[in-house]
Design a protein around this motif. Structure first.
Motif, PDB file in Angstrom:
ATOM      1  N   ILE A 187       0.865  -1.183   0.000  1.00  0.00           N
ATOM      2  CA  ILE A 187       0.000   0.000   0.000  1.00  0.00           C
ATOM      3  C   ILE A 187       0.900   1.231   0.000  1.00  0.00           C
ATOM      4  CG2 ILE A 187      -1.792   1.278   1.210  1.00  0.00           C
ATOM      5  CD1 ILE A 187      -2.663  -1.411   2.452  1.00  0.00           C
ATOM      6  N   ILE A 188       0.907   1.948  -1.122  1.00  0.00           N
ATOM      7  CA  ILE A 188       1.768   3.112  -1.291  1.00  0.00           C
ATOM      8  C   ILE A 188       0.987   4.354  -0.882  1.00  0.00           C
ATOM      9  CG2 ILE A 188       3.183   4.422  -2.924  1.00  0.00           C
ATOM     10  CD1 ILE A 188       2.871   1.732  -4.699  1.00  0.00           C
ATOM     11  N   VAL A 206       2.631   6.628 -10.040  1.00  0.00           N
ATOM     12  CA  VAL A 206       3.980   6.663 -10.624  1.00  0.00           C
ATOM     13  C   VAL A 206       4.939   5.821  -9.774  1.00  0.00           C
ATOM     14  CG1 VAL A 206       5.947   8.127 -11.174  1.00  0.00           C
ATOM     15  CG2 VAL A 206       3.621   8.880 -11.715  1.00  0.00           C
ATOM     16  N   ALA A 207       4.859   5.991  -8.451  1.00  0.00           N
ATOM     17  CA  ALA A 207       5.736   5.208  -7.572  1.00  0.00           C
ATOM     18  C   ALA A 207       5.437   3.718  -7.704  1.00  0.00           C
ATOM     19  CB  ALA A 207       5.550   5.657  -6.124  1.00  0.00           C
ATOM     20  N   GLY A 208       4.145   3.390  -7.795  1.00  0.00           N
ATOM     21  CA  GLY A 208       3.768   1.982  -7.937  1.00  0.00           C
ATOM     22  C   GLY A 208       4.283   1.386  -9.227  1.00  0.00           C
ATOM     23  N   ALA A 209       4.168   2.136 -10.310  1.00  0.00           N
ATOM     24  CA  ALA A 209       4.676   1.655 -11.591  1.00  0.00           C
ATOM     25  C   ALA A 209       6.181   1.417 -11.526  1.00  0.00           C
ATOM     26  CB  ALA A 209       4.334   2.659 -12.692  1.00  0.00           C
ATOM     27  N   SER A 210       6.876   2.310 -10.841  1.00  0.00           N
ATOM     28  CA  SER A 210       8.319   2.159 -10.687  1.00  0.00           C
ATOM     29  C   SER A 210       8.656   0.916  -9.872  1.00  0.00           C
ATOM     30  CB  SER A 210       8.901   3.411 -10.019  1.00  0.00           C
ATOM     31  OG  SER A 210      10.299   3.304  -9.900  1.00  0.00           O
ATOM     32  N   ILE A 211       7.877   0.676  -8.829  1.00  0.00           N
ATOM     33  CA  ILE A 211       8.095  -0.527  -8.017  1.00  0.00           C
ATOM     34  C   ILE A 211       7.881  -1.777  -8.859  1.00  0.00           C
ATOM     35  CG2 ILE A 211       7.137  -1.896  -6.116  1.00  0.00           C
ATOM     36  CD1 ILE A 211       6.570   0.754  -4.665  1.00  0.00           C
ATOM     37  N   ILE A 212       6.803  -1.798  -9.639  1.00  0.00           N
ATOM     38  CA  ILE A 212       6.521  -2.969 -10.473  1.00  0.00           C
ATOM     39  C   ILE A 212       7.664  -3.247 -11.433  1.00  0.00           C
ATOM     40  CG2 ILE A 212       5.030  -3.870 -12.308  1.00  0.00           C
ATOM     41  CD1 ILE A 212       2.693  -2.432 -10.906  1.00  0.00           C
ATOM     42  N   MET A 213       8.165  -2.238 -12.068  1.00  0.00           N
ATOM     43  CA  MET A 213       9.264  -2.445 -13.011  1.00  0.00           C
ATOM     44  C   MET A 213      10.533  -2.898 -12.287  1.00  0.00           C
ATOM     45  SD  MET A 213       7.869  -2.138 -15.833  1.00  0.00           S
ATOM     46  CE  MET A 213       9.376  -2.377 -16.778  1.00  0.00           C
ATOM     47  N   ALA A 214      10.803  -2.312 -11.138  1.00  0.00           N
ATOM     48  CA  ALA A 214      11.998  -2.708 -10.392  1.00  0.00           C
ATOM     49  C   ALA A 214      11.902  -4.143  -9.891  1.00  0.00           C
ATOM     50  CB  ALA A 214      12.217  -1.752  -9.223  1.00  0.00           C
ATOM     51  N   ILE A 240      -9.799   6.634  -9.497  1.00  0.00           N
ATOM     52  CA  ILE A 240     -11.066   6.354 -10.157  1.00  0.00           C
ATOM     53  C   ILE A 240     -11.388   7.369 -11.260  1.00  0.00           C
ATOM     54  CG2 ILE A 240     -12.109   5.171  -8.178  1.00  0.00           C
ATOM     55  CD1 ILE A 240     -13.501   7.822  -7.478  1.00  0.00           C
ATOM     56  N   ALA A 241     -10.565   8.398 -11.394  1.00  0.00           N
ATOM     57  CA  ALA A 241     -10.860   9.440 -12.386  1.00  0.00           C
ATOM     58  C   ALA A 241      -9.589   9.873 -13.090  1.00  0.00           C
ATOM     59  CB  ALA A 241     -11.530  10.644 -11.717  1.00  0.00           C
ATOM     60  N   SER A 242      -9.734  10.343 -14.334  1.00  0.00           N
ATOM     61  CA  SER A 242      -8.558  10.717 -15.127  1.00  0.00           C
ATOM     62  C   SER A 242      -7.888  11.985 -14.633  1.00  0.00           C
ATOM     63  CB  SER A 242      -8.966  10.898 -16.594  1.00  0.00           C
ATOM     64  OG  SER A 242      -9.876  11.984 -16.722  1.00  0.00           O
ATOM     65  N   ASN A 243      -8.621  12.834 -13.944  1.00  0.00           N
ATOM     66  CA  ASN A 243      -8.054  14.120 -13.533  1.00  0.00           C
ATOM     67  C   ASN A 243      -7.833  14.221 -12.026  1.00  0.00           C
ATOM     68  OD1 ASN A 243     -10.728  14.150 -12.821  1.00  0.00           O
ATOM     69  ND2 ASN A 243     -11.088  16.288 -13.451  1.00  0.00           N
ATOM     70  N   VAL A 244      -7.753  13.079 -11.364  1.00  0.00           N
ATOM     71  CA  VAL A 244      -7.520  13.059  -9.922  1.00  0.00           C
ATOM     72  C   VAL A 244      -6.339  12.149  -9.607  1.00  0.00           C
ATOM     73  CG1 VAL A 244      -8.467  12.508  -7.647  1.00  0.00           C
ATOM     74  CG2 VAL A 244      -9.955  13.483  -9.415  1.00  0.00           C
ATOM     75  N   ILE A 245      -5.341  12.674  -8.942  1.00  0.00           N
ATOM     76  CA  ILE A 245      -4.240  11.856  -8.438  1.00  0.00           C
ATOM     77  C   ILE A 245      -4.656  11.328  -7.066  1.00  0.00           C
ATOM     78  CG2 ILE A 245      -1.861  11.903  -7.580  1.00  0.00           C
ATOM     79  CD1 ILE A 245      -1.290  13.986  -9.800  1.00  0.00           C
ATOM     80  N   ALA A 279      10.417   5.631  -1.249  1.00  0.00           N
ATOM     81  CA  ALA A 279      11.150   6.737  -0.632  1.00  0.00           C
ATOM     82  C   ALA A 279      11.723   7.681  -1.676  1.00  0.00           C
ATOM     83  CB  ALA A 279      12.259   6.187   0.261  1.00  0.00           C
ATOM     84  N   SER A 280      12.165   7.113  -2.806  1.00  0.00           N
ATOM     85  CA  SER A 280      12.752   7.959  -3.852  1.00  0.00           C
ATOM     86  C   SER A 280      11.731   8.923  -4.443  1.00  0.00           C
ATOM     87  CB  SER A 280      13.355   7.085  -4.958  1.00  0.00           C
ATOM     88  OG  SER A 280      12.347   6.494  -5.759  1.00  0.00           O
TER      89      SER A 280
END
Length: 387
Positions: A187-188, A206-214, A240-245, A279-280
């Motif tokens: 859970i990030i 973005v952090a999750g995608a980086s973790i998956i690739m690593a 759940i929405a394109s314009n919400v982080i 953390a990065s």
């Protein structure tokens, strides 16, 4: 003594189809246990219930030998909506026997009847009908409830059908045959905001995608190439929405291995990568790491026994060797950690396009019932021979 298996098969098929119509999830197999216990009591077995909550052990003694053998069948179903269209399809909405445990149970019940009628063995037979193979580790629960202390077994055996293997063939393997399995949930924790103002957020996607690739480097760069292992991210959910982080992202992964040292290394690297990558990006990550089933490791002498028996029962031409361990998992591992034994496969393939195990259109191949039933009878009598 020649066994006329054809005289028993109508009942075995009917049993299998009844069980298929009435599937129950692990640790909820109450009706299934009632059905099994009633049948075995009628056959003259000493029946014990309640091990692992819904497990059943049936004991039959004959002769004077102190030798004993255990034979296990799993009895639970899966939370899958059936799509077979069979006339005996599941009556329990959202549940089905998609792994063939109905067939496993029917074969062992059929063998139980023949064994009881023939009494062609010297020693003690324990038939173990185990709950919760699919989810809660019913084998371990039965052991914790005193399975092998109350029902000593010199060896224990289990089989599984496989629609991917040629029909009627028995497949064996010495040593590791099924993998240990663990699950990890990450859970990030980021900082949400408007998608048009990302500089004011900490984006967990973005952090999750980086973790998956690593994580892809764990097996390829941290584990020896000859040590089988798998890290699979099976779910990644965020936003759940394109314009919400979003505030957070969550992923779940399955980890497979055989060697305990490799298993430890996988956990260490997954934790380090997840924490370091998060953390990065200025975020933290909560890690839930759960150890699941151990690796299933066959014993050589008992596997040789199964191998030799298969030559007699199905013929040399129908004996197969599994070339490499399978990455699936099986809680029979706990029984093999406690007692010598062997776990093997019975091929049930109809066509090249058979649905695989755990598929909503999977249906156990009834033509395999005589083979599995016969094998269990022959195994019990060969392991406990009348001198």
């Amino acid at each position: 003594m020649t066994i006329q298996f054809s005289n028993y098969m109508a009942e075995v098929v009917a049993t299998r189809r009844y069980l298929h119509q009435h599937p129950e999830l692990g640790l909820s197999e109450f009706n299934t246990s009632d059905f099994i216990a009633k049948r075995l009591t009628e056959l003259g077995y000493e029946v014990t219930r309640g091990l692992g909550k819904t497990g059943v052990v049936a004991t039959l003694r004959n002769g004077s030998s102190i030798r004993s053998v255990g034979i296990r069948a799993d009895i639970d179903a899966l939370p899958i909506r059936e799509e077979t269209g069979a006339e005996y399809a599941s009556k329990n909405e959202g549940l089905m026997h998609a792994c063939g445990h109905d067939g496993h149970t029917a074969m062992l019940l059929g063998a139980a009847k023949i064994i009881a009628e023939r009494r062609n063995f010297d020693g003690t037979i324990h038939l173990i009908f185990q709950p919760a193979e699919e989810n809660f580790g019913g084998a371990k629960l039965m052991i914790e409830d005193g399975l092998f202390k109350r029902f000593p077994c010199d060896a224990v055996f289990g089989l599984h059908n496989d629609p991917g293997l040629p029909f009627g063939q028995i497949f064996v393997k010495d040593g590791p045959i099924m993998a240990a399995v663990d699950e990890c949930r990450l859970i990030i924790n980021g900082r949400g905001g408007h998608g048009a103002e990302p500089q004011d957020t900490a984006d967990p996607i973005v952090a999750g995608a980086s973790i998956i690739m690593a994580l892809q480097t764990v097996v390829s760069r941290n584990i020896h190439p000859l040590d089988p292992s798998v890290v699979t991210v099976g779910a990644f959910n965020a936003g759940i929405a394109s314009n919400v982080i979003p505030e957070r992202a969550e992923m779940v992964m399955s980890i497979r291995s055989f060697d305990p040292a490799v298993r430890d290394k996988l956990e260490e690297r997954i934790r380090t990568i997840a924490e370091g990558q998060a953390a990065s990006y200025g975020m933290t990550v909560a890690i839930e790491y759960n150890r699941g089933y151990e690796a299933t490791v066959n014993h050589k002498a008992e596997t040789d026994f199964v191998r030799d028996l298969a030559r007699r029962v199905v013929g040399e031409e129908n004996l197969g060797e599994i070339p490499r361990p399978m990455m699936g998992s099986e809680d029979f591992a706990y029984m093999l950690a406690e007692r010598p034994g062997s776990y093997f496969f019975l091929g049930t393939r109809r066509t090249e396009n058979d649905p695989p195990l755990h598929h909503p259109r999977f249906d156990f191949n009834d033509d395999a019932l005589p083979i599995g039933t016969a094998f269990w009878v022959e195994l019990a009598e060969a392991y406990l021979p009348v001198e």
